[in-house]
Design an enzyme around this catalytic site. Structure first.
Site, short mmCIF file in Angstrom:
data_model
loop_
_atom_site.label_atom_id
_atom_site.label_comp_id
_atom_site.label_asym_id
_atom_site.label_seq_id
_atom_site.Cartn_x
_atom_site.Cartn_y
_atom_site.Cartn_z
N GLU A 124 -45.86 40.71 44.61
CA GLU A 124 -45.23 42.05 44.61
C GLU A 124 -46.09 43.03 45.38
OE1 GLU A 124 -43.91 43.85 40.74
OE2 GLU A 124 -44.36 45.71 41.80
N HIS A 147 -46.54 45.64 48.66
CA HIS A 147 -45.59 46.53 49.35
C HIS A 147 -46.07 47.04 50.69
CE1 HIS A 147 -43.37 46.19 45.72
NE2 HIS A 147 -44.26 46.83 44.99
N HIS A 176 -37.12 44.93 41.04
CA HIS A 176 -38.28 45.83 41.00
C HIS A 176 -37.88 47.16 40.37
CE1 HIS A 176 -41.37 48.54 42.63
NE2 HIS A 176 -42.13 47.47 42.71
N ASP A 230 -49.34 44.27 43.04
CA ASP A 230 -48.62 45.53 43.22
C ASP A 230 -49.42 46.44 44.14
OD1 ASP A 230 -46.60 47.38 43.14
OD2 ASP A 230 -46.77 47.86 41.02
MN MN Z 1 -44.30 47.36 42.87
#
Ligand code: MN
Length: 337
Positions: free
Chosen positions: A7, A9, A181, A300
């Site tokens: 995950e 980004h 998400h 993340d």
């Molecule tokens: Mn995220």
């Protein structure tokens, strides 16, 4: 031990430009921080916003050397990239669909030289579910993407509504998962949270919204109609593993279109990642409930630090075979990376 993070980004320059040019929500605006300094704020809704620092923007834009150096420093071998929110589903359908295509092309191009380090989930303008299904298919079959990413609801609608099932059906046919998400909750839920802005996003609102979304998918019968659908949830399952026994215990057929129990769908149709949940107590609870076969590593980035995520997963007191599944084995099997 090899680590694939699920995950992680990025943002594309075209999307950033679009957010800066908008006058409607969501948009990026330059505002005074109260002490005479200009700062950029992401205005998500009339009642929720966050500071967007230049450092965050440059971390999100970099899907090349700088990001790889940071991964090397921390011990992340591969990132599965997805575009940060707010997503293109917030824009009108034509703009969103065109932008999704551009973003997918752009990221495919950028990661081409580093196929060992990066793969990607498709950006999808799923307010138009048929167009989003086509774009998912194009991204998977033509660009080599490994699934799609949804930012929860679209304009307050959850994707258990029948018109959206085409997207899950296509993902199942293609044999790829959908990463569900979080984003800020729909306005109705935000209104209830509004007296306490600190509860709006990652503290509570994200999980409240995304767990409701996941449970609506379960109760809708989606997974009876499309049993090969695979949904990935971040944040160790957004709280759901903690509640599964109680949900099973009180699950009633009335008002529910699903044939099986919540825990059965959760084990067969869902996988969870460790994104932003670096706590052994919660990890061990989820590990006992689900086992290692449906748990995967994630950080993340750049909201969370690669160092913290890596140090955490290395510290969890489980056997090496299960740790290997969570760090990379399950992701390799699921995504074919
Ligand atoms: Mn995220």
């Amino acid at each position: 031990m090899k680590k694939i993070a699920l995950e992680e980004h990025f943002i594309s320059q075209a999307h950033l430009d679009c957010l800066r040019a908008r006058t409607d929500f969501p948009r990026l605006a330059t505002v005074d921080d109260g002490s005479g300094n200009k700062v950029e704020r992401l205005l998500r809704t009339p009642t929720s916003s966050q500071v967007y620092t230049p450092r965050r923007v440059s971390q999100l834009l970099d899907v090349g050397a700088g990001r790889i150096a940071e991964m090397d420093r921390s011990g992340v071998d591969m990132q599965i990239l997805s575009m940060t929110g707010p997503g293109v589903e917030e824009f009108d359908h034509a703009t969103g669909t065109a932008l999704a295509r551009d973003i997918n092309d752009e990221v495919a191009d950028k990661i081409k030289p580093n196929r060992q380090r990066f793969a990607a989930f498709a950006t999808l303008a799923y307010g138009d579910p048929a167009a989003a299904a086509d774009e998912l298919e194009r991204a998977v079959t033509r660009l080599g993407f490994v699934g799609g990413k949804l930012n929860s609801h679209v304009g307050g609608e959850y994707l258990d509504e029948r018109k959206y099932w085409v997207l899950f059906e296509r993902a199942a046919t293609l044999g790829v998962p959908i990463y569900l998400h979080p984003k800020e909750p729909p306005q109705k839920m935000l209104d209830l949270i509004a007296p306490y802005p600190t509860l709006m996003m990652a503290t509570w609102g994200f999980a409240a919204d995304t767990s409701l979304h996941a449970m609506r998918l379960i109760a809708s019968g989606l997974f009876d109609a499309h049993p090969r659908t695979k949904i990935i949830l971040g944040h160790l399952g957004e709280g759901i593993p903690f509640w599964l026994w109680r949900m099973d215990n009180h699950w009633k057929k009335e008002g529910c279109r699903a044939n099986r129990l919540p825990s059965e769908y959760f084990r067969d149709n869902f996988l969870v990642t460790t994104s932003g949940m670096f706590t052994q107590q919660t990890f061990l609870c989820v590990y006992q409930v689900l086992g290692a076969d449906t748990m995967m590593f994630a950080v993340d980035y750049p909201s969370e630090s690669n160092d913290a995520g890596v140090q955490f997963i290395e510290s969890v007191p489980i056997c090496e075979a299960d740790k290997a599944k969570i760090c990379h084995g399950t992701a390799v099997k699921l995504l074919g990376v």
